[in-house]
Each structure stands twice: as structure tokens, then as C-alpha cells.
Design a protein around this motif. Structure first.
Motif, PDB file in Angstrom:
ATOM      1  N   HIS A 209       1.718  21.956 -33.887  1.00  0.00           N
ATOM      2  CA  HIS A 209       2.821  21.521 -32.488  1.00  0.00           C
ATOM      3  C   HIS A 209       3.392  22.592 -31.637  1.00  0.00           C
ATOM      4  N   ASN A 210       3.267  22.425 -29.931  1.00  0.00           N
ATOM      5  CA  ASN A 210       4.378  23.003 -30.000  1.00  0.00           C
ATOM      6  C   ASN A 210       5.600  22.023 -28.864  1.00  0.00           C
ATOM      7  N   GLU A 211       6.431  22.572 -29.258  1.00  0.00           N
ATOM      8  CA  GLU A 211       7.758  22.289 -29.440  1.00  0.00           C
ATOM      9  C   GLU A 211       8.234  20.298 -29.648  1.00  0.00           C
ATOM     10  N   PRO A 212       8.151  19.389 -30.652  1.00  0.00           N
ATOM     11  CA  PRO A 212       7.598  18.054 -31.276  1.00  0.00           C
ATOM     12  C   PRO A 212       8.922  17.900 -30.831  1.00  0.00           C
ATOM     13  N   ILE A 213      10.363  17.942 -30.266  1.00  0.00           N
ATOM     14  CA  ILE A 213      10.505  17.336 -30.048  1.00  0.00           C
ATOM     15  C   ILE A 213      11.349  17.066 -28.219  1.00  0.00           C
ATOM     16  N   VAL A 214      10.307  17.964 -27.759  1.00  0.00           N
ATOM     17  CA  VAL A 214       9.868  17.315 -26.068  1.00  0.00           C
ATOM     18  C   VAL A 214       9.187  16.591 -25.988  1.00  0.00           C
ATOM     19  N   PRO A 215       8.108  15.975 -26.878  1.00  0.00           N
ATOM     20  CA  PRO A 215       7.576  14.713 -26.608  1.00  0.00           C
ATOM     21  C   PRO A 215       8.785  13.336 -26.607  1.00  0.00           C
ATOM     22  N   VAL A 216       9.444  13.617 -27.862  1.00  0.00           N
ATOM     23  CA  VAL A 216      10.603  11.978 -28.387  1.00  0.00           C
ATOM     24  C   VAL A 216      11.657  12.748 -27.023  1.00  0.00           C
ATOM     25  N   GLU A 217      12.448  14.184 -26.665  1.00  0.00           N
ATOM     26  CA  GLU A 217      13.477  14.142 -25.568  1.00  0.00           C
ATOM     27  C   GLU A 217      12.908  13.037 -23.988  1.00  0.00           C
ATOM     28  N   ALA A 218      11.815  13.815 -23.835  1.00  0.00           N
ATOM     29  CA  ALA A 218      11.256  13.845 -22.223  1.00  0.00           C
ATOM     30  C   ALA A 218      10.181  12.606 -22.189  1.00  0.00           C
ATOM     31  N   GLY A 219       9.593  11.873 -23.198  1.00  0.00           N
ATOM     32  CA  GLY A 219       9.424  10.766 -23.294  1.00  0.00           C
ATOM     33  C   GLY A 219       9.781   9.029 -23.467  1.00  0.00           C
TER      34      GLY A 219
ATOM     35  N   LYS B 157      14.944   3.697 -30.612  1.00  0.00           N
ATOM     36  CA  LYS B 157      14.510   3.441 -31.935  1.00  0.00           C
ATOM     37  C   LYS B 157      13.190   3.949 -32.409  1.00  0.00           C
ATOM     38  N   HIS B 158      12.249   4.082 -31.053  1.00  0.00           N
ATOM     39  CA  HIS B 158      10.869   4.593 -30.626  1.00  0.00           C
ATOM     40  C   HIS B 158      11.014   6.296 -30.270  1.00  0.00           C
ATOM     41  N   ALA B 159      12.694   6.905 -29.830  1.00  0.00           N
ATOM     42  CA  ALA B 159      12.272   8.098 -30.270  1.00  0.00           C
ATOM     43  C   ALA B 159      12.002   8.995 -31.632  1.00  0.00           C
ATOM     44  N   VAL B 160      12.657   7.967 -32.248  1.00  0.00           N
ATOM     45  CA  VAL B 160      12.855   7.944 -34.190  1.00  0.00           C
ATOM     46  C   VAL B 160      11.664   8.266 -34.551  1.00  0.00           C
ATOM     47  N   GLN B 161      11.005   7.021 -34.296  1.00  0.00           N
ATOM     48  CA  GLN B 161       9.665   6.425 -34.955  1.00  0.00           C
ATOM     49  C   GLN B 161       8.235   7.864 -33.483  1.00  0.00           C
ATOM     50  N   VAL B 162       8.140   8.206 -33.171  1.00  0.00           N
ATOM     51  CA  VAL B 162       7.454   9.450 -32.323  1.00  0.00           C
ATOM     52  C   VAL B 162       7.684  10.342 -33.406  1.00  0.00           C
ATOM     53  N   GLY B 163       8.939  10.898 -33.259  1.00  0.00           N
ATOM     54  CA  GLY B 163       9.015  12.552 -34.607  1.00  0.00           C
ATOM     55  C   GLY B 163       8.497  11.702 -35.475  1.00  0.00           C
TER      56      GLY B 163
ATOM     57  N   PHE C 159      20.159  15.970 -34.918  1.00  0.00           N
ATOM     58  CA  PHE C 159      19.176  15.851 -33.950  1.00  0.00           C
ATOM     59  C   PHE C 159      18.009  17.040 -32.806  1.00  0.00           C
ATOM     60  N   PHE C 160      18.402  17.725 -33.255  1.00  0.00           N
ATOM     61  CA  PHE C 160      17.348  18.569 -31.568  1.00  0.00           C
ATOM     62  C   PHE C 160      16.742  19.797 -32.698  1.00  0.00           C
ATOM     63  N   ASN C 161      17.516  20.524 -33.297  1.00  0.00           N
ATOM     64  CA  ASN C 161      16.352  21.607 -34.309  1.00  0.00           C
ATOM     65  C   ASN C 161      16.189  21.048 -35.755  1.00  0.00           C
ATOM     66  N   ARG C 162      17.122  20.905 -36.640  1.00  0.00           N
ATOM     67  CA  ARG C 162      16.757  20.954 -38.130  1.00  0.00           C
ATOM     68  C   ARG C 162      15.894  19.640 -38.057  1.00  0.00           C
ATOM     69  N   SER C 163      15.862  18.585 -37.502  1.00  0.00           N
ATOM     70  CA  SER C 163      14.590  17.233 -38.015  1.00  0.00           C
ATOM     71  C   SER C 163      13.389  17.553 -38.180  1.00  0.00           C
TER      72      SER C 163
ATOM     73  N   LEU D 150      12.032  11.762 -18.562  1.00  0.00           N
ATOM     74  CA  LEU D 150      11.217  12.368 -18.286  1.00  0.00           C
ATOM     75  C   LEU D 150       9.876  13.134 -18.099  1.00  0.00           C
ATOM     76  N   HIS D 151       9.255  12.683 -19.185  1.00  0.00           N
ATOM     77  CA  HIS D 151       7.745  12.356 -18.903  1.00  0.00           C
ATOM     78  C   HIS D 151       7.038  10.965 -19.050  1.00  0.00           C
ATOM     79  N   TYR D 152       6.164  10.624 -18.811  1.00  0.00           N
ATOM     80  CA  TYR D 152       5.724   9.341 -19.915  1.00  0.00           C
ATOM     81  C   TYR D 152       5.751   9.878 -20.282  1.00  0.00           C
ATOM     82  N   PRO D 153       6.417   8.169 -20.960  1.00  0.00           N
ATOM     83  CA  PRO D 153       5.731   6.880 -20.749  1.00  0.00           C
ATOM     84  C   PRO D 153       7.384   6.485 -20.349  1.00  0.00           C
ATOM     85  N   GLU D 154       8.537   7.341 -19.673  1.00  0.00           N
ATOM     86  CA  GLU D 154       9.806   7.063 -19.429  1.00  0.00           C
ATOM     87  C   GLU D 154      10.262   6.245 -19.629  1.00  0.00           C
TER      88      GLU D 154
END
Length: 466
Positions: free
Chosen positions: A165-175, A189-195, A246-250, A180-184
């Protein structure tokens, strides 16, 4: 005059991605990904209404581009395979035109002495999978594992350095946190599952790679150091540690150590945010850690104790800390990011001391500037001295970390040539090479590209300002 000599065999180059560079041409067989779909649906959300179809035409110009890489000193180059180009529906049939393109592209790099570093996922979820939930759906993890196996089988003879992956935290944060990204979505809860699913998918790809291949596979993480406002204030220090969780060690802990931080698990459990898992998942993550760590560094994160009300749409990560704007900070005014060169040293020393000094490299670092055309001089070249200064000042700290024992193997700038950047499109330019959209993507090496060639050829940074 100071000189900073880098180790023999140091990786000099740049990074890009498939969705940001390839573009689309009629008949290329590429399937739709979330950015293709989102642009068709809401083009007004993209700067100047420029979508991914107008990426920098690497699909048709890759041979010219590889020659420009040679002229700018590259011995390595990272890009990504587009899942939706190779397997248009995300699962099922492979697109033979994509196979031909990628094999030709990778061979062109190899023939010119540039080793391809290839990433499997760079935010570009196939739309057919997103319609079924994307990274929220366990089936996507299974589809990704099969996609990874397909890539290794098709291109493993050419590519010996892979990334999951490149920057897997970005789909978590942005999506799924900040719209910031689709699906906006703004749903922690969803963010944690995605990560969690991304981390599991990464481990499965590592397992698949080591079963059949003999190179190295890693992950690219954007590590943003969290600095407390006041190191003597326990509240500030605690808040910074939580932001770091949250943003690094995860992803850093799970990828390198094979486990999630206990403190993070406790926080998520208290907030009733633990992801759905299956038996055996954690053992897969434990048994399949990475060989190589890519570090993307752009800016620090300044943190203070929570002083403002919690988010109304919470829970959110910011329920545990506030962002702090340090007085007198140096800024890139175009991107709105702080420039803090020592952060790159702090990351490398942290990896040295707390992550087994795993082999790593700076996989992205760069400076986006708006309206660079105003820096064109009579020679027709953009004189981007600010970019040269930015890279040089960061490289001094990379050199210091190496001198102090950090196992840092290279430096890649973002990016090779100006490319399309999600909703920002071409607003801020990052490349060693300019791309003129008005002239069919005409390429011109900037001053920084010629400077980088000299740096790479001599393996030495010469600082004339000291």
C-alpha cells in the motif's frame, strides 16, 4: 563548502502512482475506479474540473519519460499498478492490454538502468468493489490478495521490490473520517474497519509474495511525527501520543512488529470502535511482517491537550487532542503545510530505536508550488530554487540519521513530473519535470531536475551556503 557523502548504492529517484500519471485512452480496457466515478458524478469538486482522464499521459509517453528519468539521475523509480487497469472489475478477467503496457514500461526502466519499485494500491479502489463496500467489505481483502498474487505472477520476473500500500491511512482519513475522498464519509467505526482490512490485506500480500518470489516486499507509510506543544505538560504529551497512535503507529506497528499497539486497542475498545475480525487474522498479521519500509514525510503534526468541544458527529480522533499552530513556523504557503526538516531525522531515529532499525528509505518528500510558470526564465526552464533548497535541507538530516546508524537506503522525491493530484488536480506542481497541459503534456526538465542529476551522479550533496 560542506559535502555530505551518501552510502554506495544509494537509491536516488522519485515516486508517482498509476492513477495520477497514466491517464486514459480509448480502447485501453481500463475499468472504473472510485476517482473515475467521482469525477463523472461531481467534476466541480476537482480543481479546474480536471479529472483523472487528464493525468500526465504516461500510458502513451512512458518511453520519453524514462529517458527524462535518466537525464534527472534516477537509478530507481516507484509507481503503482492500477488495480482497475489490470483487473477492470476488481476480480475476474485480466486486461491483456494492461499486461502489455506494464511489462513494456517496466522493461523500459530496466533497459535504462532504473530499477522499478512497484506498489499495489494507491487509493484507487475498483468501482465494482466499492459498490459492494470497498475496504469495509471482507470480500475486498480476498480480492486484493488475488490481485496481488496475479501481479507477482505477471511481473515478478521484472520487479524485485514491491509495496503493498501507499499511505493506507489516507483512505481511512480522506474517505471515512473527513469527507475528502469518495465515499466522503465521517464515520469512525467505518474508518477503523477500513484500516483493519487494509492492514490484513497487506499481510496477506506479504505472505503470498514470500510463497512464490525472491525479492523484497514492504509498505509505504506517511509518517507524520506528533510533537506536543509543551514537553513539560503531561496533557500535551499524552495528546501527542494518542495522535501518534491513530495516524502513525496503527499501520507502522502492525506492518513492522506484526501487532497493533495495546494502547490503541484499549482506546478503541473504550469507545466501542473495535473492528470485526476473524479467527486467525492476528496470526496472519504477526507472521507476515514487511522486509522494507518506505517513509513519506511532508510535514509535522503539532498537538496540544484537548481544549475545544468534542466533535458533534463523533466519535472522532480529535476527541482526544487539538491541533496546535506553533508560532513562527516555516510554511509552504501554497500547500498550507509547515516545513520542518528535522522531522525526517526524528522519524528515521524512531525507526532505528523502536522498530528494529528495519531497512527503510525516504519514499516521498517534496514541495508543491502553485503557478510555477512564473519562474520560467529566458532559457525556457522553470528555476525552482525553492525546491532545490527544500530537498537539500531535508537530505542533510537524512545524512545525519545515516551517520548515526539509521538503515536508510535511499531518497525519492515526489514526484518525477508534474502529475494529477486527486481533487487538487494540477493546482500545485511537485515534479522535477514540468508538464504543459496546453501543449499535449509537453515535458521540460526544471532546474531541480538538473541539480538532482548532479547529486545522484556524485552521490554527494554539496552545500555552498555553509
Amino acid at each position: 563548502m560542506m559535502q555530505y557523502k551518501f552510502p554506495d548504492g544509494f537509491w536516488w529517484g522519485s515516486a508517482a502512482s498509476g492513477p495520477q500519471t497514466e491517464g486514459r485512452v480509448p480502447g485501453d480496457g481500463k475499468g472504473e475506479n472510485i476517482f473515475d466515478y467521482w469525477y463523472e458524478k461531481e467534476p466541480e469538486k476537482f480543481f479546474d474540473h480536471v479529472g483523472p482522464n487528464k493525468a500526465s499521459q504516461v500510458y502513451t509517453k512512458y518511453k520519453e519519460d524514462v529517458q527524462l528519468m535518466k537525464q534527472t539521475g534516477h537509478n530507481t523509480f516507484r509507481t503503482s499498478i492500477q488495480w482497475s487497469r489490470l483487473i477492470p472489475e476488481g476480480t475476474g478477467e485480466v486486461n491483456p492490454k494492461a499486461v502489455e503496457f506494464y511489462r513494456d514500461y517496466f522493461q523500459e526502466l530496466l533497459d535504462n538502468g532504473i530499477e522499478p519499485f512497484i506498489n499495489l494500491y494507491h487509493f484507487d479502489m475498483p468501482m465494482s468493489l466499492q459498490n459492494e463496500g470497498g475496504w469495509l467489505n471482507r470480500k475486498t481483502v480476498e480480492a486484493y490478495e488475488k490481485y496481488a498474487e496475479t501481479c507477482f505472477e505477471l511481473f515478478g520476473d521484472q520487479v524485485k521490490t514491491w509495496f503493498t500500500h501507499n499511505e493506507p491511512i489516507v483512505p481511512v482519513e480522506a474517505g471515512y473520517l473527513y469527507k475528502l475522498h469518495y465515499p466522503e464519509e465521517a464515520n469512525m467505526k467505518h474508518a477503523v474497519q477500513v484500516g483493519y482490512h487494509e492492514a490484513l490485506a497487506s499481510a496477506l500480500a506479504v505472505r503470498a509474495y514470500h510463497k512464490s518470489q525472491n525479492g523484497k516486499i514492504g509498505i509505504i507509510l506517511n509518517l507524520t511525527p506528533s510533537y506536543p506543544r509543551d514537553i513539560e505538560n503531561p496533557g500535551d504529551v499524552k495528546a501527542a501520543k494518542i495522535a501518534d497512535l491513530f495516524f502513525n503507529r496503527s499501520f507502522l506497528d502492525s506492518a513492522v512488529k506484526g501487532e497493533f499497539p495495546k494502547e490503541l486497542i484499549e482506546l478503541l475498545k473504550e469507545a466501542d470502535l473495535l473492528p470485526e475480525t476473524q479467527e486467525g487474522d492476528l496470526q496472519i498479521i504477526k507472521d507476515n511482517t514487511i522486509d522494507l519500509l518506505g517513509i513519506n514525510y511532508y510535514q509535522p503534526r503539532r498537538i496540544k491537550d484537548k481544549e475545544t468541544p468534542k466533535a458533534e458527529n463523533g466519535p472522532m480522533p480529535e476527541d482526544y487532542f487539538d491541533v496546535y499552530e506553533m508560532p513562527g513556523r516555516k510554511m509552504n504557503p501554497y500547500r498550507g503545510w509547515e516545513i520542518y526538516e528535522k522531522g525526517i531525522y526524528d522519524i528515521l531515529i524512531n525507526v532505528r530505536d523502536n522498530y528494529g532499525n528495519i531497512p527503510c528509505f525516504i519514499s516521498e518528500n517534496g514541495m508543491g508550488v502553485e503557478n510555477e510558470g512564473r519562474f520560467i526564465q529566458e532559457d525556457g526552464m522553470i528555476h525552482d530554487d525553492y525546491r532545490i533548497e527544500f530537498v537539500a535541507e531535508h537530505l542533510k538530516f537524512v545524512h545525519q540519521a545515516i551517520q548515526e546508524g539509521a538503515d536508510c537506503l535511499g531518497y525519492h522525491m515526489w514526484t518525477c513530473m508534474d502529475n494529477w493530484s486527486w481533487t487538487n488536480a494540477y493546482k500545485n506542481r511537485y515534479g522535477f519535470i514540468s508538464v504543459d497541459l496546453a501543449e499535449d503534456g509537453k515535458r521540460t526538465i526544471k532546474k531541480s531536475g538538473h541539480w538532482f542529476k548532479q547529486l545522484a551522479d556524485t552521490n554527494t550533496l554539496t552545500d555552498k551556503t555553509e
